[in-house]
Design an enzyme around this catalytic site. Structure first.
Site, PDB file in Angstrom:
ATOM      1  N   GLY A  59       0.771  -1.126  -0.196  1.00 13.32           N
ATOM      2  CA  GLY A  59       0.181   0.459  -0.298  1.00 13.32           C
ATOM      3  C   GLY A  59       0.468   1.394   0.144  1.00 13.32           C
ATOM      4  CB  ALA A  60       4.116   1.414  -1.237  1.00 11.47           C
ATOM      5  CB  SER A  61       0.487   4.080  -4.441  1.00 11.63           C
ATOM      6  OG  SER A  61      -0.840   2.968  -4.034  1.00 11.63           O
ATOM      7  CB  ALA A  87     -10.893  -6.655   8.454  1.00 13.55           C
ATOM      8  CG  ASP A 137      -6.338  -6.226  -6.050  1.00 20.37           C
ATOM      9  OD1 ASP A 137      -5.753  -6.409  -5.121  1.00 20.37           O
ATOM     10  OD2 ASP A 137      -7.380  -6.895  -6.750  1.00 20.37           O
ATOM     11  CE1 TYR A 156     -10.348  -0.142   7.480  1.00 23.04           C
ATOM     12  CE2 TYR A 156     -10.725   1.115   9.246  1.00 23.04           C
ATOM     13  CZ  TYR A 156      -9.549   0.377   8.177  1.00 23.04           C
ATOM     14  OH  TYR A 156      -8.782   1.148   8.361  1.00 23.04           O
TER      15      TYR A 156
END
Length: 267
Positions: free
Chosen positions: A14-16, A159, A65, A156
């Protein structure tokens, strides 16, 4: 003790954007060799370029993904093929949804759990042998939604609660192998996830941040850099005897009424 990650290989998912971007940049400043994963190729390449500017170390950028087995397997294989080792795994990739049990559909549940829980479980499983070999460690990025009950944060919150317990379980399992496992639990943090989830404009988002800040005991929402600093601290030798912890970085928001949180104010 100074923090130095020179010659250490760090994988950040998730580095973007958001917390992942801030974390990648901080590790880059500290000399790490980075494997960066994201779905948005343009953003990911831009973050990788900024990381390279810090110390001249070119990151490996992997477009994948992490809600799919193919994306998970690609990430693990390309990282290990390229660097031949792994010292730190930062499980940051995650998605959210605004819903409740009366409105929820199973497609939303599956989408959130596929990234936030199953993706972390699978990627960690594939990379644990490499982390055992280096005596490395894992930092999971959770949320105070995993411990605060707020109507509208389903699934969420479920999770993230699962991720917190995963952290403790795997920490206990891997401690005899010399691998530490911890989590950071951010409060309201400036990022793109809320705008994607709600479809609000930038002005609406900024207005919401200002409103939420008044409910936080320390009076500020978190920046990505606040979370990144804690992630790096947990990943460093400064935390060599810290494992199985979930560290909140939220300005004290977890101590306030759940009605002050995200979903109610973002209507």
């Amino acid at each position: 003790m100074n923090v130095d990650f020179t010659d250490k290989v760090v994988l950040v998912t998730g580095a973007s954007a958001g917390i992942g971007e801030s974390t990648a940049l901080l590790f880059a400043k500290l000399g790490a060799k980075l494997s960066l994963v994201g779905r948005n190729e343009a953003n990911l390449r831009a973050v990788a370029a900024e990381c390279e500017k810090q110390r001249g170390v070119k990151p490996l950028a992997i477009v994948a993904d992490l809600g799919t087995d193919e994306g998970i397997q690609k990430t693990a294989k390309e990282t290990l093929d390229h660097f031949k080792r792994l010292d730190v795994l930062v499980n940051n990739a995650g998605i959210s949804a605004r819903t409740c049990i009366q409105l929820a559909d199973m497609a939303t549940f599956d989408e959130v759990f596929s990234v936030d829980v199953r993706g972390v479980y699978h990627l960690t499983k594939l990379l644990v042998p490499a982390l055992i070999e280096t005596g490395g460690n894992i930092v999971n990025v959770s949320s105070i939604s995993g411990s605060m009950v707020v109507v509208g944060s389903l699934p969420y919150g479920m999770a993230k609660a699962a991720l917190d317990h995963f952290t403790r379980l795997v920490a206990l399992e891997l401690a005899p192998k010399g691998v530490r496992v911890n989590a950071v639990s951010p409060g309201v943090t400036v990022s793109t996830i809320v705008k994607r989830m709600t479809g609000c404009t930038e002005d609406q988002y900024q207005g919401w941040l200002s409103s939420v800040a008044t409910t936080i005991p320390l009076g500020e929402v978190c920046q990505g850099s606040d979370i990144a600093q804690t992630i790096v601290h947990l990943a460093s030798d400064n935390s060599r005897l810290v494992t199985g912890t979930v560290v909140p970085v939220d300005g004290g928001l977890r101590f306030t009424s759940p009605s002050n949180l995200l979903i109610k104010q973002m209507k």
